[in-house]
Design an enzyme around this catalytic site. Structure first.
Site, PDB file in Angstrom:
ATOM      1  N   ASP A 101       0.872  -1.182   0.000  1.00 44.44           N
ATOM      2  CA  ASP A 101       0.000   0.000   0.000  1.00 44.44           C
ATOM      3  C   ASP A 101       0.905   1.227   0.000  1.00 44.44           C
ATOM      4  O   ASP A 101       1.124   1.862   1.022  1.00 44.44           O
ATOM      5  CB  ASP A 101      -0.897  -0.020   1.239  1.00 44.44           C
ATOM      6  CG  ASP A 101      -1.807   1.196   1.284  1.00 44.44           C
ATOM      7  OD1 ASP A 101      -1.995   1.836   0.238  1.00 44.44           O
ATOM      8  OD2 ASP A 101      -2.312   1.511   2.375  1.00 44.44           O
ATOM      9  N   PRO A 115      10.089   8.406  -1.250  1.00 45.36           N
ATOM     10  CA  PRO A 115      10.488   7.149  -0.604  1.00 45.36           C
ATOM     11  C   PRO A 115       9.812   5.921  -1.205  1.00 45.36           C
ATOM     12  O   PRO A 115      10.265   4.792  -1.014  1.00 45.36           O
ATOM     13  CB  PRO A 115      10.068   7.342   0.863  1.00 45.36           C
ATOM     14  CG  PRO A 115       9.043   8.420   0.855  1.00 45.36           C
ATOM     15  CD  PRO A 115       9.368   9.300  -0.310  1.00 45.36           C
ATOM     16  N   ASP A 166       2.530   7.234  -4.390  1.00 48.05           N
ATOM     17  CA  ASP A 166       2.912   7.248  -5.811  1.00 48.05           C
ATOM     18  C   ASP A 166       4.406   6.953  -5.972  1.00 48.05           C
ATOM     19  O   ASP A 166       5.184   7.172  -5.040  1.00 48.05           O
ATOM     20  CB  ASP A 166       2.615   8.629  -6.413  1.00 48.05           C
ATOM     21  CG  ASP A 166       1.127   8.929  -6.419  1.00 48.05           C
ATOM     22  OD1 ASP A 166       0.335   7.984  -6.274  1.00 48.05           O
ATOM     23  OD2 ASP A 166       0.756  10.105  -6.564  1.00 48.05           O
TER      24      ASP A 166
HETATM   25  N1  SAM Z   1      -3.711   4.513  -0.215  1.00 52.51           N
HETATM   26  C1  SAM Z   1      -2.923   5.613  -0.516  1.00 52.51           C
HETATM   27  C2  SAM Z   1      -2.510   5.808  -1.958  1.00 52.51           C
HETATM   28  O1  SAM Z   1      -2.556   4.901  -2.767  1.00 52.51           O
HETATM   29  O2  SAM Z   1      -2.120   6.944  -2.276  1.00 52.51           O
HETATM   30  C3  SAM Z   1      -1.780   5.826   0.392  1.00 52.51           C
HETATM   31  C4  SAM Z   1      -1.178   4.711   1.062  1.00 52.51           C
HETATM   32  S1  SAM Z   1      -0.169   5.001   2.445  1.00 52.51           S
HETATM   33  C5  SAM Z   1      -0.463   6.586   3.036  1.00 52.51           C
HETATM   34  C6  SAM Z   1       1.401   5.052   1.670  1.00 52.51           C
HETATM   35  C7  SAM Z   1       2.512   4.993   2.687  1.00 52.51           C
HETATM   36  O3  SAM Z   1       3.682   4.394   2.110  1.00 52.51           O
HETATM   37  C8  SAM Z   1       2.958   6.357   3.218  1.00 52.51           C
HETATM   38  O4  SAM Z   1       2.544   6.474   4.548  1.00 52.51           O
HETATM   39  C9  SAM Z   1       4.486   6.324   3.085  1.00 52.51           C
HETATM   40  O5  SAM Z   1       5.159   6.870   4.198  1.00 52.51           O
HETATM   41  C10 SAM Z   1       4.749   4.821   2.934  1.00 52.51           C
HETATM   42  N2  SAM Z   1       6.014   4.493   2.295  1.00 52.51           N
HETATM   43  C11 SAM Z   1       6.590   5.116   1.247  1.00 52.51           C
HETATM   44  N3  SAM Z   1       7.770   4.534   0.968  1.00 52.51           N
HETATM   45  C12 SAM Z   1       7.929   3.505   1.833  1.00 52.51           C
HETATM   46  C13 SAM Z   1       8.947   2.545   2.045  1.00 52.51           C
HETATM   47  N4  SAM Z   1      10.030   2.518   1.280  1.00 52.51           N
HETATM   48  N5  SAM Z   1       8.775   1.629   3.034  1.00 52.51           N
HETATM   49  C14 SAM Z   1       7.661   1.643   3.817  1.00 52.51           C
HETATM   50  N6  SAM Z   1       6.677   2.551   3.666  1.00 52.51           N
HETATM   51  C15 SAM Z   1       6.805   3.463   2.692  1.00 52.51           C
END
Ligand code: SAM
Length: 291
Positions: free
Chosen positions: A170, A177, A173
């Site tokens: 999940d 990160p 974009d």
């Molecule tokens: N459902 C939503 C969408 O599709 O836009 C958002 C999903 S959730 C908020 C995405 C999460 O991925 C964020 O909280 C972000 O901090 C996390 N994230 C991004 N890169 C990551 C990584 N390398 N490892 C773990 N989590 C990560």
């Protein structure tokens, strides 16, 4: 009360505050904001919780809408229930990302799950959503089966072998990160972390505006898994509305799932949606090379 400094993605127009998503050259999305409830700079991104007019409370990361009270359940249900119901005996689930806790909340509806490892890089996102987005994070913070692990998902999966029945990516974009969460190297590591009958699913962006991301994701997964299914749902707050998910599986095919296992306390998904979401329009079939 602390006065919140508005970041560059908020604009004041005729005295009204708007969130402006403008990372695309030819399309900008404007959301009218009632109140910016919080604004935090984490080591990874700007984290905002806003209250908006039509979409209710929302999580915004680096100016990009992530999830909203109005329609977040559609995305969260589709990315969670489909793999968990497709697998016939899921016990251990991995979530990569998922900071708003909406996916964890959906998984907590399945009594048969023993543990859910949620690996989120940014603790600030989880803390903010548990505090202010309770409609979305729901029961997740109270469910003892859910382990919140604040780590980079890329590193986390590297040394995991045959641990999980289901893995759900999940991610935000593919910028910042989350960019590496769309790489082949990551999917290969994730595959290794699955048991022999495991299933993984990821969000694969808009089938209209991000065709290349969806096609690339599907093509990579087809190299590594015998069963790959693309499915779709309409999530109004995402650009283009229609959103795609790609599921990859060693053994279980969602087209033959036992739908009696689907829980009843959902707002969007039901047996009919489960069956129909795999029917794709012609334009998608064409660029995905599906008969
Ligand atoms: N459902 C939503 C969408 O599709 O836009 C958002 C999903 S959730 C908020 C995405 C999460 O991925 C964020 O909280 C972000 O901090 C996390 N994230 C991004 N890169 C990551 C990584 N390398 N490892 C773990 N989590 C990560």
């Amino acid at each position: 009360m602390e006065k919140i400094q508005l970041l560059e993605f908020f604009k004041i127009i005729n005295g009204e505050t708007w969130l402006v998503e403008d990372e695309r050259d030819n399309m900008k999305l404007y959301y009218r904001v009632k109140e910016v409830l919080s604004s935090k700079k984490s080591p990874f991104q700007h984290v905002n919780i806003i209250d908006s007019y039509d979409f209710g409370r929302c999580l915004v990361l680096d100016g990009v809408m992530q999830t909203t009270e109005l329609d977040g359940y559609i995305y969260n249900e589709m990315i969670s229930h489909i793999p968990v119901v497709t697998h016939q005996n899921p016990k251990k689930v991995l979530i990569i990302g998922g900071g708003d806790c909406g996916v964890a909340n959906e998984l907590s509806k399945y009594k048969e799950l023993e543990s859910v490892d949620m690996v989120e890089i940014d603790k600030v996102v989880v803390d903010e959503c548990v505090d202010k987005l309770t409609m979305i994070s729901g029961n997740a913070p109270n469910d003892e089966r859910i382990n919140f692990l604040f780590e980079d998902g890329i590193k986390f999966v590297k040394d995991k072998e045959k641990c999980y029945d289901v893995a759900i990516v999940d991610s935000s974009d593919p910028v910042g990160p989350a960019e590496v969460l769309f790489s082949e190297e990551f999917y290969v590591d994730l595959k290794k972390s699955l048991k022999d009958d495991g299933i993984m699913v990821c969000q694969s962006q808009s089938p209209i505006f991000h065709k290349e991301v969806l096609k690339r994701t599907r093509d990579i997964l087809k190299k590594h898994f015998p069963i790959v299914r693309t499915y779709k749902a309409v999530v109004p707050s995402y650009p283009g509305g229609m959103w795609s998910f790609t599921l990859a599986s060693f053994k279980y095919d969602p087209l033959n799932a036992n739908l009696e296992r689907l829980v009843k306390n959902t707002k969007y998904i039901n047996k009919d949606i489960f069956k129909s979401c795999f029917s794709l329009p012609n334009f998608m079939k064409e660029y995905l090379d599906i008969e």
